[in-house]
Design a protein around this motif. Sequence first.
Motif, mmCIF file in Angstrom:
data_model
loop_
_atom_site.group_PDB
_atom_site.id
_atom_site.type_symbol
_atom_site.label_atom_id
_atom_site.label_comp_id
_atom_site.label_asym_id
_atom_site.label_seq_id
_atom_site.Cartn_x
_atom_site.Cartn_y
_atom_site.Cartn_z
ATOM 1 N N SER A 1 0.826 -1.204 0.000
ATOM 2 C CA SER A 1 0.000 0.000 0.000
ATOM 3 C C SER A 1 0.861 1.255 0.000
ATOM 4 C CB SER A 1 -0.890 0.017 1.249
ATOM 5 O OG SER A 1 -1.717 -1.112 1.285
ATOM 6 N N ILE A 2 0.451 2.236 -0.758
ATOM 7 C CA ILE A 2 1.067 3.566 -0.687
ATOM 8 C C ILE A 2 0.555 4.238 0.577
ATOM 9 C CG2 ILE A 2 1.131 5.852 -1.757
ATOM 10 C CD1 ILE A 2 0.900 4.386 -4.476
ATOM 11 N N VAL A 3 -0.732 4.097 0.804
ATOM 12 C CA VAL A 3 -1.421 4.674 1.953
ATOM 13 C C VAL A 3 -2.067 3.527 2.716
ATOM 14 C CG1 VAL A 3 -3.331 6.179 2.645
ATOM 15 C CG2 VAL A 3 -1.935 6.798 0.685
ATOM 16 N N SER A 4 -2.001 3.565 4.032
ATOM 17 C CA SER A 4 -2.690 2.546 4.818
ATOM 18 C C SER A 4 -3.902 3.163 5.508
ATOM 19 C CB SER A 4 -1.743 1.925 5.848
ATOM 20 O OG SER A 4 -1.330 2.886 6.790
ATOM 21 N N SER B 1 0.353 12.132 -6.914
ATOM 22 C CA SER B 1 0.205 12.145 -5.459
ATOM 23 C C SER B 1 1.014 11.065 -4.756
ATOM 24 C CB SER B 1 -1.274 11.963 -5.085
ATOM 25 O OG SER B 1 -2.069 12.995 -5.617
ATOM 26 N N ALA B 2 1.258 9.954 -5.437
ATOM 27 C CA ALA B 2 1.867 8.780 -4.806
ATOM 28 C C ALA B 2 3.150 9.079 -4.035
ATOM 29 C CB ALA B 2 2.098 7.672 -5.840
ATOM 30 N N PRO B 3 4.150 9.785 -4.605
ATOM 31 C CA PRO B 3 5.379 10.001 -3.834
ATOM 32 C C PRO B 3 5.178 10.835 -2.569
ATOM 33 C CG PRO B 3 5.655 10.747 -6.118
ATOM 34 C CD PRO B 3 4.237 10.306 -5.948
ATOM 35 N N TYR B 4 4.202 11.733 -2.586
ATOM 36 C CA TYR B 4 3.935 12.591 -1.436
ATOM 37 C C TYR B 4 3.147 11.869 -0.344
ATOM 38 C CZ TYR B 4 5.341 16.280 -4.639
ATOM 39 O OH TYR B 4 6.035 17.062 -5.520
ATOM 40 N N LEU B 5 2.486 10.774 -0.720
ATOM 41 C CA LEU B 5 1.642 10.037 0.219
ATOM 42 C C LEU B 5 2.254 8.716 0.677
ATOM 43 C CD1 LEU B 5 -1.818 10.629 -1.488
ATOM 44 C CD2 LEU B 5 -1.005 11.625 0.658
ATOM 45 N N LEU B 6 3.397 8.342 0.136
ATOM 46 C CA LEU B 6 4.012 7.053 0.451
ATOM 47 C C LEU B 6 4.246 6.924 1.956
ATOM 48 C CD1 LEU B 6 5.045 4.477 -0.868
ATOM 49 C CD2 LEU B 6 7.291 5.534 -0.981
ATOM 50 N N GLY B 7 3.629 5.928 2.559
ATOM 51 C CA GLY B 7 3.772 5.693 3.995
ATOM 52 C C GLY B 7 2.739 6.401 4.849
ATOM 53 N N ALA B 8 1.839 7.181 4.242
ATOM 54 C CA ALA B 8 0.825 7.902 5.010
ATOM 55 C C ALA B 8 -0.235 6.937 5.536
ATOM 56 C CB ALA B 8 0.165 8.978 4.152
ATOM 57 N N GLN B 9 -0.846 7.310 6.653
ATOM 58 C CA GLN B 9 -1.903 6.491 7.249
ATOM 59 C C GLN B 9 -3.139 7.358 7.462
ATOM 60 O OE1 GLN B 9 -1.749 5.215 11.459
ATOM 61 N NE2 GLN B 9 -2.009 3.146 10.635
ATOM 62 N N ASN C 1 1.168 11.740 7.783
ATOM 63 C CA ASN C 1 2.013 11.648 6.601
ATOM 64 C C ASN C 1 3.474 11.859 6.967
ATOM 65 O OD1 ASN C 1 3.254 11.844 4.122
ATOM 66 N ND2 ASN C 1 1.760 13.251 3.256
ATOM 67 N N PRO C 2 4.308 10.814 6.852
ATOM 68 C CA PRO C 2 5.724 10.963 7.202
ATOM 69 C C PRO C 2 6.493 11.882 6.251
ATOM 70 C CG PRO C 2 5.371 8.849 6.166
ATOM 71 C CD PRO C 2 4.005 9.469 6.372
ATOM 72 N N ASN C 3 5.909 12.217 5.109
ATOM 73 C CA ASN C 3 6.567 13.088 4.133
ATOM 74 C C ASN C 3 6.333 14.565 4.418
ATOM 75 O OD1 ASN C 3 7.410 10.840 2.360
ATOM 76 N ND2 ASN C 3 5.209 10.589 2.164
#
Length: 134
Positions: free
Chosen positions: A9-12, A76-84, A100-102
Motif C-alpha cells: 500500500s502507498i497509503v494505509s 500524489s503517490a510520492p507525497y503520500l508514500l507511507g501515510a496512514q 504523513n511521514p513526508n
Amino acid sequence: MEIQERTESIVSLTPAAAAKIRGLMAGEEDVSVLRVAIEGGGCSGFQYGLGFDRGAQEGDHAFECEGVTVVVDPFSAPYLLGAQVDYLETIQESGFKIDNPNAVSSCGCGHSFQVEDETVEASQVGGCGSGCSA
C-alpha cells in the motif's frame, strides 16, 4: 488503460478509518474505490483529498487495504508514500486524520501540509478555508 496494481500500500487505513469508509460507501451509488490525493492549495502548500470514485483511472496505483480498494494518482503517490488515514470520533473532534511521514510541516488544522521539496511559500498560497493560520 494501464492501472498500476500494487501488492504493498502507498497509503494505509486504520481499522477505524476502513470501517467508516465502508459504511459511507454503502450509502453511495456507483462508487467502488476510495481515492486519496493531494492538491495544490491550503495554507501550507498542499492539501489532502479523500473521495469516492467509480474506479481507477489510467496510471493510478490501486491496492486493497482493510477491505477497501484505494487508488492514488501517480502525481500524489510520492507525497503520500507511507501515510496512514485514521478516523477519529472524540468530544474534541471527529473526522479523518492523515498521518504523513513526508510532511515537514502542516497548518494548525491539519488539512494542509508542506513537503521538503515544496517551493511554494505558505504566504503565497493563502488559507485552507478552515480558519487556521500556517
